[in-house]
Design an enzyme around this catalytic site. Structure first.
Site, PDB file in Angstrom:
ATOM      1  N   HIS A   1       0.829  -1.211   0.000  1.00 14.64           N
ATOM      2  CA  HIS A   1       0.000   0.000   0.000  1.00 14.64           C
ATOM      3  C   HIS A   1       0.859   1.255   0.000  1.00 14.64           C
ATOM      4  O   HIS A   1       0.356   2.343   0.257  1.00 14.64           O
ATOM      5  CB  HIS A   1      -0.943   0.010   1.206  1.00 14.64           C
ATOM      6  CG  HIS A   1      -1.706  -1.271   1.375  1.00 14.64           C
ATOM      7  ND1 HIS A   1      -1.253  -2.312   2.155  1.00 14.64           N
ATOM      8  CD2 HIS A   1      -2.864  -1.691   0.821  1.00 14.64           C
ATOM      9  CE1 HIS A   1      -2.105  -3.323   2.090  1.00 14.64           C
ATOM     10  NE2 HIS A   1      -3.078  -2.973   1.295  1.00 14.64           N
TER      11      HIS A   1
HETATM   12  S1  FES Z   1       1.730  -0.595   3.278  1.00 16.39           S
HETATM   13 FE1  FES Z   1       0.072  -1.918   3.697  1.00 16.39          FE
HETATM   14  S2  FES Z   1       1.056  -3.729   4.385  1.00 16.39           S
HETATM   15 FE2  FES Z   1       2.695  -2.351   4.035  1.00 16.39          FE
END
Ligand code: FES
Length: 189
Positions: free
Chosen positions: A154
């Site tokens: 993410h």
């Molecule tokens: S940014 Fe979501 S698990 Fe690492």
């Protein structure tokens, strides 16, 4: 107070560990010697269906001498990946120059390393967002916008001291309990 295990167990997923495992360099010498020692006693402990207290004692001995400056390795400790990185002078300087008050999870470089061994950054390689394994140890190449670690799941960016700088992760990479038993030998756990 939440322990390192609490933070990681909340996040780690076996699936992600499998996908990312090949991203890292393994140095068998030392690291595996230590793991072997633990593995040798493990069948006996396992037969006895040990309590959580006994499991908590499991540790890994790692010889960090083979880790060149700018190189990192990953070792497994109690089922979790642990990143050990031999920081460059530039990475140390960058980490020390950060305005700690500006950080989402404030921590100084000195708080994230140990006196006498500041060049070794030892942290649990599990993103504190949802448990992916960040990139950044493989081939000694820092990743992300802050010369550290990048979690592609993410988009979390950690700096060269493993502190969260950008993206959804709420906390810095977790530090395991560890102790240097000599100049180049560290016991994790
Ligand atoms: S940014 Fe979501 S698990 Fe690492």
């Amino acid at each position: 107070m939440a322990t390192a295990d609490d933070a990681v167990n909340q996040a780690v997923t076996d699936k992600d560990d499998g996908v990312r495992r090949r991203d890292f360099i393994y140095i068998a010498t030392g690291a595996f010697a230590g793991v072997g020692a633990v593995a040798a006693i493990w069948p006996f402990v396992d037969q006895m269906n040990p309590s959580a207290d006994v499991l908590a004692l499991a540790s890994v001995e790692v010889d960090v001498a083979p880790i060149a400056v700018g190189q990192g390795i990953k070792v497994s400790w109690r089922g979790k990946p642990v990143f050990i990185r031999h920081l460059t002078e530039r990475e140390i300087a960058e980490a020390q120059a950060v305005d700690v008050a500006s950080l989402r999870d404030p921590a100084t470089f000195d708080e994230r390393t140990q006196e006498g061994h500041r060049q070794y950054l030892i942290q649990i390689g599990v993103c504190t967002h949802l448990g992916c394994i960040p990139m950044g140890v493989a081939d000694g190449e820092p990743k992300g916008d802050y010369d550290g670690y990048f979690c592609p799941c993410h988009g979390s960016h950690y700096d060269s001291a493993g502190r969260i700088r950008k993206g959804p992760a709420p906390k810095n990479l977790v530090l395991p309990d560890y102790e240097f038993t000599s100049k180049t030998n560290v016991r994790i756990g």
